[in-house]
Enzyme design. Structure first.
Site, PDB file in Angstrom:
ATOM      1  N   ASN A   1      -0.977   6.847  -9.026  1.00 50.80           N
ATOM      2  CA  ASN A   1      -1.733   6.940  -7.727  1.00 50.80           C
ATOM      3  C   ASN A   1      -1.899   8.411  -7.144  1.00 50.80           C
ATOM      4  OD1 ASN A   1       1.312   6.233  -7.154  1.00 50.80           O
ATOM      5  ND2 ASN A   1       0.684   5.363  -4.966  1.00 50.80           N
TER       6      ASN A   1
ATOM      7  N   THR B   1       0.726  -5.703  -5.410  1.00 49.51           N
ATOM      8  CA  THR B   1       2.173  -5.838  -4.395  1.00 49.51           C
ATOM      9  C   THR B   1       3.315  -7.064  -5.513  1.00 49.51           C
ATOM     10  OG1 THR B   1       1.687  -3.778  -3.166  1.00 49.51           O
ATOM     11  CG2 THR B   1       4.180  -5.298  -2.463  1.00 49.51           C
TER      12      THR B   1
ATOM     13  N   SER C   1      -5.495  -4.749  -8.149  1.00 53.29           N
ATOM     14  CA  SER C   1      -5.781  -5.645  -7.123  1.00 53.29           C
ATOM     15  C   SER C   1      -7.181  -4.883  -7.071  1.00 53.29           C
ATOM     16  CB  SER C   1      -5.165  -4.355  -6.324  1.00 53.29           C
ATOM     17  OG  SER C   1      -5.176  -3.944  -4.927  1.00 53.29           O
TER      18      SER C   1
ATOM     19  N   CYS D   1       0.438   4.360   0.988  1.00 53.05           N
ATOM     20  CA  CYS D   1       1.587   3.617   1.529  1.00 53.05           C
ATOM     21  C   CYS D   1       2.904   4.411   2.350  1.00 53.05           C
ATOM     22  CB  CYS D   1       1.658   2.836  -0.114  1.00 53.05           C
ATOM     23  SG  CYS D   1       0.975   1.880  -0.867  1.00 53.05           S
TER      24      CYS D   1
ATOM     25  N   HIS E   1      -8.920  -4.472  -4.355  1.00 51.08           N
ATOM     26  CA  HIS E   1      -9.413  -3.378  -3.187  1.00 51.08           C
ATOM     27  C   HIS E   1      -9.162  -1.820  -3.758  1.00 51.08           C
ATOM     28  CE1 HIS E   1      -5.822  -1.101  -1.359  1.00 51.08           C
ATOM     29  NE2 HIS E   1      -5.268  -2.459  -1.793  1.00 51.08           N
TER      30      HIS E   1
ATOM     31  N   GLN F   1      -4.400   1.483 -10.607  1.00 55.01           N
ATOM     32  CA  GLN F   1      -5.042   3.199 -10.129  1.00 55.01           C
ATOM     33  C   GLN F   1      -5.888   2.870 -11.651  1.00 55.01           C
ATOM     34  OE1 GLN F   1      -5.907   4.484  -7.436  1.00 55.01           O
ATOM     35  NE2 GLN F   1      -4.250   3.832  -6.068  1.00 55.01           N
TER      36      GLN F   1
ATOM     37  N   THR G   1      -2.446 -22.310  -1.116  1.00 56.09           N
ATOM     38  CA  THR G   1      -3.931 -22.310  -1.272  1.00 56.09           C
ATOM     39  C   THR G   1      -4.386 -21.293  -1.377  1.00 56.09           C
ATOM     40  OG1 THR G   1      -3.741 -24.321   0.743  1.00 56.09           O
ATOM     41  CG2 THR G   1      -5.881 -23.666  -0.179  1.00 56.09           C
TER      42      THR G   1
HETATM   43  N1  PMP Z   1       1.068  -0.088  -7.608  1.00 54.16           N
HETATM   44  C1  PMP Z   1      -0.292   1.102  -6.831  1.00 54.16           C
HETATM   45  C2  PMP Z   1       0.300   1.945  -8.096  1.00 54.16           C
HETATM   46  C3  PMP Z   1      -1.030   1.278  -6.364  1.00 54.16           C
HETATM   47  O1  PMP Z   1      -1.554   2.590  -6.235  1.00 54.16           O
HETATM   48  C4  PMP Z   1      -1.023   0.501  -5.613  1.00 54.16           C
HETATM   49  C5  PMP Z   1      -1.765   0.950  -4.004  1.00 54.16           C
HETATM   50  N2  PMP Z   1      -1.706   1.666  -2.976  1.00 54.16           N
HETATM   51  C6  PMP Z   1      -0.075  -0.717  -5.019  1.00 54.16           C
HETATM   52  C7  PMP Z   1       0.381  -1.121  -6.280  1.00 54.16           C
HETATM   53  C8  PMP Z   1      -0.507  -2.070  -4.301  1.00 54.16           C
HETATM   54  O2  PMP Z   1      -1.205  -2.199  -4.245  1.00 54.16           O
HETATM   55  P1  PMP Z   1      -1.901  -3.657  -3.122  1.00 54.16           P
HETATM   56  O3  PMP Z   1      -2.423  -2.920  -1.766  1.00 54.16           O
HETATM   57  O4  PMP Z   1      -2.967  -4.319  -3.915  1.00 54.16           O
HETATM   58  O5  PMP Z   1      -0.404  -4.017  -3.138  1.00 54.16           O
END
Ligand code: PMP
Length: 392
Positions: free
Chosen positions: A147, A70, A195, A323, A197, A175, A232
């Protein structure tokens, strides 16, 4: 539990958990401190940057670590406004909610924004992209893989279209990375968001790759990350991200075979589901898409009921992007594909991984529609067809 929500997030690899714990206990010093402890933390940061850069096919200096995709998307899009004397932004209708909200805000500030539509099958309307990208366009921003549908976007063509007009291309590869091979140096993109995670790393860490030579303005002022991201550094997160790429079981030599294996499992799952419930509709099925994503509806069964029954069968999935799920609004990407609201409210996303037991997934393709048919029979409703919202 059968976890089928890998597009929302992935479980951290065991090596990631121990790498994060080790940094928290041993390298808690500030990497900017000139003393010995700080310099030891700096060395750990440098090594992690090199490892992540190697995995993504970029140079270490091109990586700007952020709090996730994000923030990386915000850094890319906000930074593009005024870059090279241009301000126009062109995005696709399938972008992440955070990107849509950002460009709406920028639009209210006077930034010209164009939105490329999607075809009914989830593909990008490239002819519209060509019309929208003009001499005033600063940046074109598009996901590498959507996504929710998993549909792969034509980023190489967009790079050509953008560059022909003197614009930059930003790819949100959140993704794609960890699911299909990605190499920044061959991608044609100027900026790329990732990202951790989404590929076995910790939450709250990611990066924006900024092509060498691009002078990119910061969102947060400070001296870290070569002045491109003050604050930091999140060393435990960054080292966790590096551990995720170092310990990924995907290698250059097994990518092809593994993604084919996943795609075959996905196809068998969808075929078996269709055999049990002929009214299955898979969104984006006609397009090249991520091998481990099925975004579908079982006839007119509302997603809430479909997910409730999945949960009773011990499986976790979602009704689209984590989200935006939990609301009553239909998926924005399905709306952009022209799917009517009542059908869009039935969509369920199942996203699995190479570790998903095939037998469990295939068994679910039979037990899930059966369980739904039972629920609908006992509610006295026509099997697979309930009025939207009838069961919350
Ligand atoms: N872009 C895409 C295509 C995503 O799938 C996501 C997470 N659903 C994000 C951005 C946001 O990622 P983050 O959780 O690292 O902010």
């Amino acid at each position: 539990m059968l976890y089928l929500d890998h597009n929302a997030t992935t479980p951290p690899l065991p090596a990631v958990v121990s790498a994060v714990a080790e940094v928290l206990s041993r390298h808690w010093a500030n990497p900017s401190s000139p003393h010995e402890a700080g310099q030891a933390a700096r060395a750990v940061l440098t090594q992690a940057r090199e490892q992540v850069a190697r995995f993504l096919g970029c140079q270490p200096v091109e990586l700007v670590f952020t709090s996730g995709a994000t923030e990386a998307n915000h850094l890319a899009l906000r930074g593009a406004v005024g870059h090279g004397g241009r301000s126009g932004l062109v995005i696709s209708a399938g972008e992440h909610a955070g990107v849509h909200k950002l460009v709406s805000a920028l639009g209210r500030e006077g930034v010209p924004v164009g939105v490329i539509g999607l075809h009914a099958d989830g593909g990008l309307q490239l002819d519209e992209a060509e019309e929208l990208i003009g001499e005033g366009t600063s940046l074109v921003s598009v996901m590498a893989a959507q996504n929710e549908t998993g549909v792969l976007m034509p980023t190489a063509e967009l790079a050509r279209l953008a560059h022909a007009k003197g614009a930059l291309l930003h790819v949100d590869a959140t993704q794609l990375v960890g699911k299909l091979p990605f190499d920044f140096s061959r991608s044609g993109a100027d900026l790329v968001s990732v990202s951790a995670h989404k590929f076995g790393g910790p939450k709250g860490v990611g990066a924006l790759i900024v092509r060498k030579g691009l002078n990119w303005p910061a969102l947060f002022q400070g001296s870290q990350e070569r002045g491109r991201r003050g604050g930091t550094e999140n060393l435990p997160g960054i080292v966790g991200m590096a551990a995720a790429v170092q310990h990924s079981t995907w290698t250059a030599s097994n990518w092809h075979e593994r993604s084919a294996q996943l795609a075959q499992l996905r196809d068998r799952f969808e075929a078996r589901l269709r055999a049990c419930c002929p009214e299955v509709v898979v969104h984006g099925a006609g397009r090249p898409r991520l091998p481990q994503t099925s975004f579908l509806r079982l006839g007119h069964v509302h997603a809430d009921l479909a997910l409730q029954r999945l949960a009773e069968l011990g499986a976790c999935a979602s009704s689209g992007s984590a989200c935006s799920s939990g609301g009553q609004a239909p998926s924005a990407v399905l709306t952009a594909m022209g799917v009517p609201r009542d059908e869009a409210l039935c969509a369920v996303r199942l996203s699995f991984s190479i570790d998903t037991p095939p037998a469990d997934l295939l068994a679910l393709a039979e037990s899930w529609p059966r369980s739904l048919a039972d629920a609908l029979d006992s509610a006295g409703t026509h099997p697979h067809r309930i009025p939207t919202g009838a069961i919350a």
